[in-house]
Write a protein that holds these residues in place. Structure first.
Motif, PDB file in Angstrom:
ATOM      1  N   PRO A 171      14.876  -4.642  -4.916  1.00  0.00           N
ATOM      2  CA  PRO A 171      13.868  -4.310  -6.094  1.00  0.00           C
ATOM      3  C   PRO A 171      12.789  -5.292  -5.876  1.00  0.00           C
ATOM      4  O   PRO A 171      12.945  -6.270  -5.098  1.00  0.00           O
ATOM      5  N   TYR A 172      11.504  -5.080  -6.296  1.00  0.00           N
ATOM      6  CA  TYR A 172      10.549  -5.987  -6.342  1.00  0.00           C
ATOM      7  C   TYR A 172       9.691  -5.724  -7.668  1.00  0.00           C
ATOM      8  O   TYR A 172       9.604  -4.733  -8.496  1.00  0.00           O
ATOM      9  N   ALA A 173       8.871  -6.779  -7.831  1.00  0.00           N
ATOM     10  CA  ALA A 173       7.588  -6.485  -8.704  1.00  0.00           C
ATOM     11  C   ALA A 173       6.209  -7.190  -7.889  1.00  0.00           C
ATOM     12  O   ALA A 173       6.585  -8.112  -7.173  1.00  0.00           O
ATOM     13  N   ALA A 174       5.255  -6.574  -8.380  1.00  0.00           N
ATOM     14  CA  ALA A 174       4.124  -7.023  -7.907  1.00  0.00           C
ATOM     15  C   ALA A 174       2.697  -7.042  -8.873  1.00  0.00           C
ATOM     16  O   ALA A 174       3.010  -6.029 -10.037  1.00  0.00           O
ATOM     17  N   ALA A 175       1.984  -7.823  -8.819  1.00  0.00           N
ATOM     18  CA  ALA A 175       0.736  -7.929  -9.642  1.00  0.00           C
ATOM     19  C   ALA A 175      -0.481  -8.297  -8.822  1.00  0.00           C
ATOM     20  O   ALA A 175      -0.496  -9.193  -7.752  1.00  0.00           O
ATOM     21  N   GLY A 176      -1.746  -8.162  -9.270  1.00  0.00           N
ATOM     22  CA  GLY A 176      -2.699  -8.406  -8.468  1.00  0.00           C
ATOM     23  C   GLY A 176      -4.215  -7.951  -9.088  1.00  0.00           C
ATOM     24  O   GLY A 176      -4.264  -7.483 -10.084  1.00  0.00           O
ATOM     25  N   ILE A 177      -5.243  -8.140  -8.116  1.00  0.00           N
ATOM     26  CA  ILE A 177      -6.608  -7.867  -8.937  1.00  0.00           C
ATOM     27  C   ILE A 177      -6.984  -6.587  -8.048  1.00  0.00           C
ATOM     28  O   ILE A 177      -6.751  -6.512  -6.842  1.00  0.00           O
ATOM     29  N   ASN A 178      -7.998  -5.794  -8.783  1.00  0.00           N
ATOM     30  CA  ASN A 178      -8.601  -4.513  -7.937  1.00  0.00           C
ATOM     31  C   ASN A 178     -10.072  -4.703  -7.944  1.00  0.00           C
ATOM     32  O   ASN A 178     -10.697  -5.114  -9.026  1.00  0.00           O
ATOM     33  N   TYR A 179     -10.714  -4.171  -6.898  1.00  0.00           N
ATOM     34  CA  TYR A 179     -12.121  -3.735  -6.762  1.00  0.00           C
ATOM     35  C   TYR A 179     -12.155  -2.408  -6.642  1.00  0.00           C
ATOM     36  O   TYR A 179     -11.398  -1.875  -5.649  1.00  0.00           O
ATOM     37  N   LEU A 180     -13.027  -1.733  -7.486  1.00  0.00           N
ATOM     38  CA  LEU A 180     -13.165  -0.146  -7.474  1.00  0.00           C
ATOM     39  C   LEU A 180     -14.412   0.279  -7.418  1.00  0.00           C
ATOM     40  O   LEU A 180     -15.364  -0.230  -8.331  1.00  0.00           O
ATOM     41  N   VAL A 181     -14.614   1.022  -6.533  1.00  0.00           N
ATOM     42  CA  VAL A 181     -16.049   1.865  -6.400  1.00  0.00           C
ATOM     43  C   VAL A 181     -16.051   3.042  -6.761  1.00  0.00           C
ATOM     44  O   VAL A 181     -15.191   4.092  -6.303  1.00  0.00           O
ATOM     45  N   ASN A 182     -16.883   3.620  -7.819  1.00  0.00           N
ATOM     46  CA  ASN A 182     -16.704   4.980  -8.192  1.00  0.00           C
ATOM     47  C   ASN A 182     -17.885   5.786  -7.642  1.00  0.00           C
ATOM     48  O   ASN A 182     -19.120   5.665  -7.809  1.00  0.00           O
ATOM     49  N   LEU A 183     -17.526   6.712  -6.596  1.00  0.00           N
ATOM     50  CA  LEU A 183     -18.634   7.292  -5.690  1.00  0.00           C
ATOM     51  C   LEU A 183     -19.372   8.316  -6.538  1.00  0.00           C
ATOM     52  O   LEU A 183     -20.314   9.027  -6.077  1.00  0.00           O
TER      53      LEU A 183
END
Length: 266
Positions: A171-183
């Motif tokens: 089992p695992y858990a993860a978290a982080g940040i996103n950069y998203l480009v809307n085309l």
């Protein structure tokens, strides 16, 4: 004859005991059982791909002037289901932590309904919030219902924390940040909702949280996971000042929230 029967019964008991012991060992003995891909997680770098079933929606705060009629919300957002796919790059940090970069492409559609026309028409003469405009008394369907299509290039950087491996699962858990480009943001378009063009921001930021379980097979690792992604910036691009306040002035802030069922293959 009696001795022969006793011998047959003794043989049957011994045979049954031996079969029961073998069955128990095959099903429940774990001491000597071999694990799949024993050295896979010891690699410094590993790669893979993922498929995702998505549910994207907007979290909106409405304007009390144009977007609310008392306690009634005049703008509604309907979530739709979509899909996405992407690549996985993993770097091992230590025994319990990995760093993941998982760029993906998500195809999204959301439906917005603006029930603002009857309410907003009372401000046609102009106020401190809007210029005078000619009221629309019989809006067409394309004015009330806006289909917002988006194609997001999503680049999340995730820190994964996992427990000890239990045979062929972990089992695992993860978290982080996103950069998203809307085309398909239409941010630079000169048209707005008066010309049936709903505009949003091209460059966006957010954060993600994920839980899942890693399953080890003889040739690959399969990871089913659930991920939530939440934008932190306001995606709304305002209509022109000369456009009647039926649409974007009714919304104060608008942020994407997404829930994904992800299948990862490594």
């Amino acid at each position: 004859m009696k001795q022969r029967v006793i011998k047959i019964l003794s043989f049957a008991v011994l045979l049954g005991s031996n079969l029961n012991a073998q069955t128990y060992n095959n099903l429940f003995r774990t001491k000597d059982r071999m694990d799949n891909l024993e050295d896979f997680d010891l690699k410094k770098f590993s790669y893979g791909f993922f498929l995702a079933a998505n549910n994207f929606d907007y979290k909106m705060n409405l304007s009390p002037v144009f977007g609310m009629d008392g306690s009634k919300s005049l703008v509604e957002s309907k979530a739709t289901y979509s899909f996405g796919a992407g690549l996985i790059g993993k770097m091992r940090l230590n025994e319990f932590m990995d760093l993941r970069l998982e760029p993906g492409l998500h195809f999204v559609q959301r439906d917005l309904t603006f029930n603002t026309f009857d309410h907003v028409n009372q401000y046609a003469g102009g106020t401190n919030y809007n210029l005078p405009f000619t009221p629309i008394t019989e809006p067409g369907d394309e004015m009330i219902n806006k289909i917002v299509k988006s194609t997001y290039i999503d680049i999340p950087l995730l820190l994964e924390v996992h427990g000890d491996r239990w045979y062929n699962s972990r089992p695992y858990a993860a978290a982080g940040i996103n950069y998203l480009v809307n085309l398909q943001s239409n941010q630079t378009s000169m048209d707005d909702n008066q010309q049936n063009t709903f505009r949003t921001t091209t460059h966006n930021f957010g954060w993600s949280a994920e839980i899942g379980i890693q399953l080890y097979f003889s040739r690959f690792k399969l990871t089913p996971a659930i991920r939530g992604t939440f934008f932190t910036n306001n995606e709304l691009v305002s209509d022109k000042e000369t456009t009647p306040p039926y649409w974007t002035p009714a919304i104060s802030t608008m942020q994407t929230r997404a829930f994904m069922l992800v299948l990862k293959f490594e």
